[in-house]
Design an enzyme around this catalytic site. Structure first.
Site, PDB file in Angstrom:
ATOM      1  CG  HIS A  28     109.340  33.593  18.256  1.00  0.00           C
ATOM      2  ND1 HIS A  28     109.002  33.913  16.962  1.00  0.00           N
ATOM      3  CD2 HIS A  28     108.447  32.671  18.662  1.00  0.00           C
ATOM      4  CE1 HIS A  28     107.936  33.235  16.615  1.00  0.00           C
ATOM      5  NE2 HIS A  28     107.564  32.468  17.621  1.00  0.00           N
TER       6      HIS A  28
ATOM      7  CG  HIS B 274     106.600  27.881  12.463  1.00  0.00           C
ATOM      8  ND1 HIS B 274     105.656  28.082  11.476  1.00  0.00           N
ATOM      9  CD2 HIS B 274     106.053  28.349  13.599  1.00  0.00           C
ATOM     10  CE1 HIS B 274     104.592  28.655  12.007  1.00  0.00           C
ATOM     11  NE2 HIS B 274     104.808  28.828  13.292  1.00  0.00           N
TER      12      HIS B 274
ATOM     13  CD  GLU C 105     104.280  26.491  19.281  1.00  0.00           C
ATOM     14  OE1 GLU C 105     105.029  27.488  19.302  1.00  0.00           O
ATOM     15  OE2 GLU C 105     103.228  26.429  18.627  1.00  0.00           O
TER      16      GLU C 105
ATOM     17  CD  GLU D 243     109.077  29.413  19.881  1.00  0.00           C
ATOM     18  OE1 GLU D 243     107.985  28.908  19.606  1.00  0.00           O
ATOM     19  OE2 GLU D 243     109.900  29.777  18.999  1.00  0.00           O
TER      20      GLU D 243
HETATM   21  O1  G3P Z   1     106.052  31.195  21.290  1.00  0.00           O
HETATM   22  C1  G3P Z   1     104.794  30.863  20.790  1.00  0.00           C
HETATM   23  C2  G3P Z   1     104.722  31.227  19.358  1.00  0.00           C
HETATM   24  O2  G3P Z   1     105.875  30.761  18.733  1.00  0.00           O
HETATM   25  C3  G3P Z   1     103.527  30.692  18.703  1.00  0.00           C
HETATM   26  O3  G3P Z   1     103.414  31.018  17.359  1.00  0.00           O
HETATM   27  O4  G3P Z   1     103.376  30.333  15.034  1.00  0.00           O
HETATM   28  O5  G3P Z   1     105.388  31.453  15.943  1.00  0.00           O
HETATM   29  O6  G3P Z   1     104.845  29.116  16.593  1.00  0.00           O
HETATM   30  P1  G3P Z   1     104.295  30.442  16.176  1.00  0.00           P
HETATM   31 CA    CA Z   2     106.500  28.607  18.105  1.00  0.00          CA
END
Ligand code: G3P
Ligand code: CA
Length: 246
Positions: free
Chosen positions: A8, A50, A105, A35
């Site tokens: 992540h 982010h 994302e 990710e």
């Molecule tokens: O992998 C999904 C997750 O990253 C969603 O939350 O706020 O860390 O992008 P965030």
């Molecule tokens: Ca994310």
């Protein structure tokens, strides 16, 4: 089957998030997948950030959407000079020689709306990544908390797998079913603590679950026990050790 380990924002428990070093470390730690979050700069480049602003993660200030790639490239991100572009991250994944999936994302609401998905699919097409032979083999997976964005992903790149992320188990999702434009559900781990049976209900409908963000050993074991398919974690090696220890 054990969950696949998704790093992540890279191995972000150890190195600054969304830096090339954090992703390289994640690969070294044996992550199955990476990710990232992406946003559009003022001059139309996709970068891995982010927050809507760079204040938390860099020595600069301001909104990503109001800064140019050049301006973002002059900032320091936790010891790494220059913002990570999606192009550079795709390059890292392509170069290291192991099959490592990238979960991308898109964040919303944003100033540029659908242009984010338009540019994303165009960039993936340039890299030869928009039309995999089968979704199960796709090197990239697209995801968002925004239902509109996931619908656009499906419309613009029908061959790519999609994840609908969610923070609440809306009544329409509770039985494990998904809208036609989403391939996989993406609940936060807090939802699975409350309703561990969700993963089995989704599986009964053919939907394997992506869960975020799972660092606590008890949560990791829970995800493994209930059949989560992809587990997003900030600490890939530690997570794999917990999984390995059963
Ligand atoms: O992998 C999904 C997750 O990253 C969603 O939350 O706020 O860390 O992008 P965030
Ligand atoms: Ca994310």
């Amino acid at each position: 089957m054990q969950p696949a380990v998704v790093a992540h924002r890279g191995a972000s428990a150890h190195l600054a998030e969304h830096t090339l070093a954090a992703y390289a470390l994640a690969i070294d730690q044996g992550a199955d997948a990476l990710e990232c979050d992406i946003r559009l700069t003022r001059d139309g480049h996709l970068v891995c950030v982010h927050d809507s602003r760079v204040d938390r993660t860099s020595n600069g200030t301001g909104r990503v959407s109001e800064l140019t790639l050049r301006e973002l490239s002059e900032l320091d991100y936790g010891g790494e000079l220059g913002v990570l572009t999606l192009a550079a991250l795709l390059g890292l994944v392509a170069d290291h020689g192991r099959d490592t999936r990238l979960f991308i994302e898109t964040k919303h609401p944003v100033r540029y709306g659908r242009l984010v998905e338009t540019k994303l699919v165009a960039q993936l097409a340039r890299h030869g990544l928009a039309t995999p032979a089968a979704k199960a083999e796709s090197p990239v997976v697209l995801m968002s908390f925004s239902a509109m964005a996931v619908r656009r992903m499906r419309a613009y790149a029908p061959a790519l797998p999609t994840v609908l992320l969610f923070t609440q188990l809306w009544p329409i999702l509770r039985d494990g079913s998904l809208p036609s434009w989403a391939d996989h559900p993406g609940p936060g781990v807090h939802l699975l603590r409350r309703d561990p049976g969700y993963v089995a209900r989704a599986a009964e409908r053919g939907n394997s679950t992506y869960c975020w963000t799972v660092d606590d050993p008890a949560d990791i074991r829970l995800c493994a026990r209930i059949g989560v398919r992809w587990l997003a974690t900030n600490a890939p090696a530690a997570t794999r050790a917990v999984l390995g220890a059963g």
